[in-house]
Structures are given as structure tokens and as C-alpha cells.
Scaffold this active site. Structure first.
Site, PDB file in Angstrom:
ATOM      1  N   ASN A 231     -20.807 -14.059 -45.631  1.00  0.00           N
ATOM      2  CA  ASN A 231     -19.780 -13.209 -46.243  1.00  0.00           C
ATOM      3  C   ASN A 231     -20.220 -12.823 -47.654  1.00  0.00           C
ATOM      4  O   ASN A 231     -21.271 -13.261 -48.126  1.00  0.00           O
ATOM      5  CB  ASN A 231     -18.429 -13.932 -46.244  1.00  0.00           C
ATOM      6  N   ILE A 329     -14.311 -28.227 -44.668  1.00  0.00           N
ATOM      7  CA  ILE A 329     -14.875 -29.200 -45.620  1.00  0.00           C
ATOM      8  C   ILE A 329     -13.763 -29.867 -46.427  1.00  0.00           C
ATOM      9  O   ILE A 329     -13.666 -31.093 -46.493  1.00  0.00           O
ATOM     10  CB  ILE A 329     -15.874 -28.530 -46.615  1.00  0.00           C
TER      11      ILE A 329
HETATM   12  O1  C5P Z   1      -8.499 -21.768 -44.569  1.00  0.00           O
HETATM   13  P1  C5P Z   1      -9.010 -20.994 -45.718  1.00  0.00           P
HETATM   14  O2  C5P Z   1     -10.428 -20.550 -45.541  1.00  0.00           O
HETATM   15  O3  C5P Z   1      -8.130 -19.903 -46.212  1.00  0.00           O
HETATM   16  O4  C5P Z   1      -8.963 -22.085 -46.896  1.00  0.00           O
HETATM   17  C1  C5P Z   1      -9.539 -21.884 -48.097  1.00  0.00           C
HETATM   18  C2  C5P Z   1      -9.853 -23.202 -48.777  1.00  0.00           C
HETATM   19  O5  C5P Z   1     -10.437 -24.129 -47.865  1.00  0.00           O
HETATM   20  C3  C5P Z   1     -10.906 -23.025 -49.844  1.00  0.00           C
HETATM   21  O6  C5P Z   1     -10.673 -24.004 -50.811  1.00  0.00           O
HETATM   22  C4  C5P Z   1     -12.194 -23.257 -49.101  1.00  0.00           C
HETATM   23  O7  C5P Z   1     -13.244 -23.619 -49.959  1.00  0.00           O
HETATM   24  C5  C5P Z   1     -11.807 -24.374 -48.158  1.00  0.00           C
HETATM   25  N1  C5P Z   1     -12.516 -24.368 -46.869  1.00  0.00           N
HETATM   26  C6  C5P Z   1     -13.412 -25.375 -46.591  1.00  0.00           C
HETATM   27  N2  C5P Z   1     -14.040 -25.403 -45.378  1.00  0.00           N
HETATM   28  C7  C5P Z   1     -13.814 -24.438 -44.455  1.00  0.00           C
HETATM   29  C8  C5P Z   1     -12.917 -23.390 -44.737  1.00  0.00           C
HETATM   30  C9  C5P Z   1     -12.292 -23.386 -45.962  1.00  0.00           C
HETATM   31  O8  C5P Z   1     -13.628 -26.246 -47.443  1.00  0.00           O
HETATM   32  N3  C5P Z   1     -14.432 -24.499 -43.296  1.00  0.00           N
END
Ligand code: C5P
Length: 423
Positions: A231, A329
Site C-alpha cells: 500500500n 500485529i
Molecule cells: O484494522 P485496522 O487496519 O483499521 O487497524 C489499524 C490498527 O491496527 C493500526 O494501529 C495498525 O497498525 C494495526 N494493525 C496491525 N496489524 C494488522 C492490521 C492492523 O497491527 N494486521
């Protein structure tokens, strides 16, 4: 990006033991600032010798640096005055630290290539001392991928790259690429000898003693040996937060996806590629113990079920790929036995508060900073941001609205928010 450190306080201005600083001056208009830098380094108790490239001498004369440093200025690789005719080796051994300021794009490329065709590049190859590079150039030259790739190579070779300031430039442009003020460079050199991350005397040390881990930038999910899903995340917000946490006194580890941003001075950077890399590194660091985990990374939600061993060949009119969900994560780390204070980010185009509060709960976060990405003037690659911060109910805190400001300013406010919630 701003300078990595600000003025040293008078209390730490003079070192007990004198150290030798070899200042390399290369051809750029910022060379005039280096004359004052010599003064400030000497005021701070350092012995200074200056090496000038041919380009530098077109901007400032060697006599200026000679008068200010009280030492002969070195300009030539083949110096009959040097003991045994090997000025480069004598200088390389004399230096406790080499600082190249300003470092022009040309000088950076020649140092990266391992050139040894003038005194400065040869000394840099010959020295065992740490080398600090303070790039200064036109903002477009700074942004050029070639410059950024060269700087990353230098970092990989353990050079210290000092982030340039941004602002108006001598050429009339506005942007990143200004040499930091001499006081800032002196503070960085002092911090090095004091074994500390550069800190600013202006900010409160509200994170002193804390270890903060920050994820930043995109992840890349391989499809085959040459292609990936990713992205447009620039990593700017995470890097700005790394600087803000460092300035607040924290030890900072930055887990960075593939971005072309310089590592903030004093910050430990670990480069990662995929979501699974990021999780493995995060898990290890949290196992070892950290206090705050800030997830700004735009982790790819899905990855290829199978990564093809060979390049996928062009075949019919369509191609079907099976993607599987990546680990979350931040949600995984929030369940860790040694759970740190957890901060997440959210980018929403609608119903911001509802979605942000939902993520706070499902991911078990302590705090979430949310931006409205339907606004074209903030977010992703922009230098500005505006956010609303929500806290877990157990803190009983009101949401905080951070109006549009530079990512650097927003980062400083976010640090205040997390301390406000007891991180
Ligand atoms: O679910 P979404 O992507 O909107 O959530 C955003 C938050 O979750 C951010 O803090 C992002 O760094 C974290 N995140 C993550 N691992 C993922 C997806 C999002 O740590 N696979």
C-alpha cells in the site's frame, strides 16, 4: 523532517575530555554555516580540524576555517607537508569522530561508492572513527531515490545520517534538505560521546526510562520472486512519533516497512518486509520487555496463500490469486503475557468515533488515534495530519481532538496523550 536535536543546554556544553572532531566540508551553500559550526564545536571543548573538498572552497576559503579552528586546513590528498606524505592516514587516526557537514548529494554518492580520489573520501575510508553525515541539498535532490538509496547504504555500513531540516532553501524551494543549525549538530556530537540518544533541552522528558516500540510504514506481501501486494503508506507518522518519543527521553525501537525515510538519530531501526516478519520481530522485543507499543504500520490485511517459487507467467485474460488473512500485529501483542501500553491507529472515511471505539475494544488497546482519510489534505503521504484520540473506558478520559498540524506536532501531542493515560 526537522533536525534531530535542538540546542545543547549550557550545562552540558563542555566535555570533560577533549575529543578530536574532523569536520569535512563539501561543496554546498550551507558551507557558510560550517564556519560557525567550527566555533561552536570549539566552544564545546572539541579540537577541530577541517578537510575541505574542491567544491567547498568555491563557497568559503580555507583561510576562514584556519582562523576559526586554529589549525591548518587540509585540502589535498597528496600533501608533501604531512609526515611520511600520508596526510589521510594521519587525519584518519587523529579523528575521534568525523562529521561531514554539509554533505552534498555528490559527496554522499562518492562516499557510498567507496571513492578515494580526494582527501575527504580517502580519510573516510581510512578511519575507524564513527562518521556522521549531515546532508544538505535542494529538496528535490534530497527526495531523489538515488540519494535516499545512497543514504540507506551508508546507514547499513553504520554511518550516522543526520536528518536535514525543512524550510526555505537558498535556491528558493521550500522543503527538506537544509543543514541543521550548528547548535543542533554540536548537540548530536555531544550526545554521541555521552552515549545518549540526542535529546532536546526544550521538551520535557516525560518518557524518560521507557522503551517505546513503534511499527511504521507498509508491509509487502510477496506473490512471487518479483511481485508483491502493498500500500502507499509513507511511514511519516511513525517516524515522526519515533522522534517525538526520543525527544521525550524514551529509548525507541522503530520497526520499519519499506519506506525511503532516514532513520532518526538515536533511534534503533529494524527493517521488516512482511506482516509475518513484523509480528516475529515485535513478539521478540515484547518478550524481552518494553513499556509502550505504538502501531502506526499499515499492515497488509491479506497475503498470498502460496508464494510462487518462480515468476508467475502471463497466461489467460484473468488471474485468480488466493489471499489469506494476515495476523493482526497490535491485537496479538495486546494479548502478550508482557503486554505493554498499547496504542493503535485507525484511518476511517465515515462513522469515525464508532469504528475507532470498536477497534479499541476488539484489539484490546489502551489508546487509539483516528484520522478521517476522506479529507484529501491530511493522512497517508501528507506532511500534515489531524486526529481524534480515544482512550479505553477504564481510564475514564475524554476524547482529545488534535487539529490539523504537521505530523511532527501531532506526534508530540500524541506523546502527551499516552503519558496522560498513564503509559
Ligand atoms: O484494522 P485496522 O487496519 O483499521 O487497524 C489499524 C490498527 O491496527 C493500526 O494501529 C495498525 O497498525 C494495526 N494493525 C496491525 N496489524 C494488522 C492490521 C492492523 O497491527 N494486521
Amino acid at each position: 523532517m526537522q533536525a534531530t536535536a535542538t540546542s545543547s543546554s549550557s550545562s552540558n556544553a563542555t566535555l570533560q575530555t577533549s575529543k578530536n572532531i574532523l569536520l569535512g566540508v563539501t561543496g554546498g551553500i550551507a558551507a557558510y554555516k560550517s564556519a560557525y559550526l567550527v566555533r561552536r564545536l570549539k566552544d564545546a571543548g572539541f579540537a577541530v580540524r577541517v578537510v575541505m573538498t574542491a567544491g567547498a572552497q568555491a563557497f568559503v576559503t580555507p583561510l576562514t576555517f584556519q582562523a576559526l579552528s586554529g589549525e591548518p586546513v587540509h585540502t589535498s590528498l597528496l600533501d608533501p607537508e604531512a609526515e611520511a606524505g600520508m596526510g589521510h592516514i594521519e587525519l584518519a587516526r587523529w579523528a575521534d569522530l568525523v562529521l561531514v557537514a554539509p554533505a552534498s548529494a555528490n559527496a554522499i554518492s562518492r562516499i557510498t561508492a567507496g571513492a578515494a580520489d580526494d582527501l575527504l573520501t580517502t580519510v573516510i575510508l581510512a578511519t575507524a572513527a564513527p562518521v556522521f553525515i549531515s546532508p544538505a541539498m535542494n529538496q528535490q535532490m534530497w527526495q531523489n531515490q538515488i540519494t535516499q538509496r545512497n543514504l540507506q547504504t551508508l546507514r547499513d555500513y553504520q554511518f550516522h545520517v543526520i536528518a536535514p531540516d525543512s524550510g526555505s532553501q537558498a535556491c528558493g524551494d521550500v522543503g527538506e534538505g537544509r543543514m541543521p543549525e550548528p547548535e543542533d549538530l554540536v548537540a548530536i556530537v555531544q550526545s554521541h560521546f555521552q552515549g545518549q540518544a540526542p535529546t532536546t533541552s526544550k521538551t520535557n522528558q516525560i518518557l524518560k526510562g521507557k522503551h517505546v516500540v513503534i511499527t511504521a510504514g507498509p508491509t509487502r506481501e510477496a506473490l512471487d520472486p518479483v511481485r508483491y501486494v502493498s500500500n502507499h503508506s509513507s511511514g511519516k507518522m511513525g517516524f515522526a512519533l519515533a522522534e517525538a518519543c526520543r525527544d521525550a527521553g524514551a529509548r525507541v525501537t522503530l520497526l520499519a516497512g519499506p519506506v525511503s525515510l532516514p532513520t532518526p538519530t538515536g533511534v534503533e531501526r529494524i527493517n521488516i518486509v512482511s506482516a509475518r516478519d513484523l509480528l516475529a520481530v515485535s513478539d521478540k522485543i515484547v518478550d524481552a520487555g518494553c513499556d509502550v507499543f505504538i502501531a502506526t504500520a499499515a499492515v497488509a490485511d491479506y497475503r498470498a496463500e502460496h508464494i510462487a517459487d518462480q515468476k508467475i507467467k502471463k497466461q489467460g485474460d484473468s488471474l485468480t490469486l488466493t489471499l489469506v488473512k494476515n495476523p493482526d500485529i497490535v491485537a496479538t501483542i495486546a494479548k502478550h503475557a508482557k503486554r505493554p501500553f498499547m496504542v493503535g491507529f485507525a484511518a476511517e472515511t465515515q462513522r469515525m468515533e464508532e469504528y475507532a471505539r470498536g477497534k479499541l475494544e476488539t484489539k484490546q488497546l489502551d489508546m487509539i488515534a483516528c484520522n478521517d482519510v476522506s479529507r484529501g489534505d491530511i493522512g497517508f503521504a501528507s506532511d500534515d495530519n489531524a486526529m481524534t484520540v480515544f482512550f479505553s473506558d477504564r481510564f475514564g478520559l475524554e476524547k482529545v481532538i488534535l487539529d490539523k498540524a504537521s505530523k511532527k506536532e501531532i506526534a508530540a501531542r500524541l506523546v502527551e496523550c499516552l503519558v496522560h493515560a498513564g503509559a
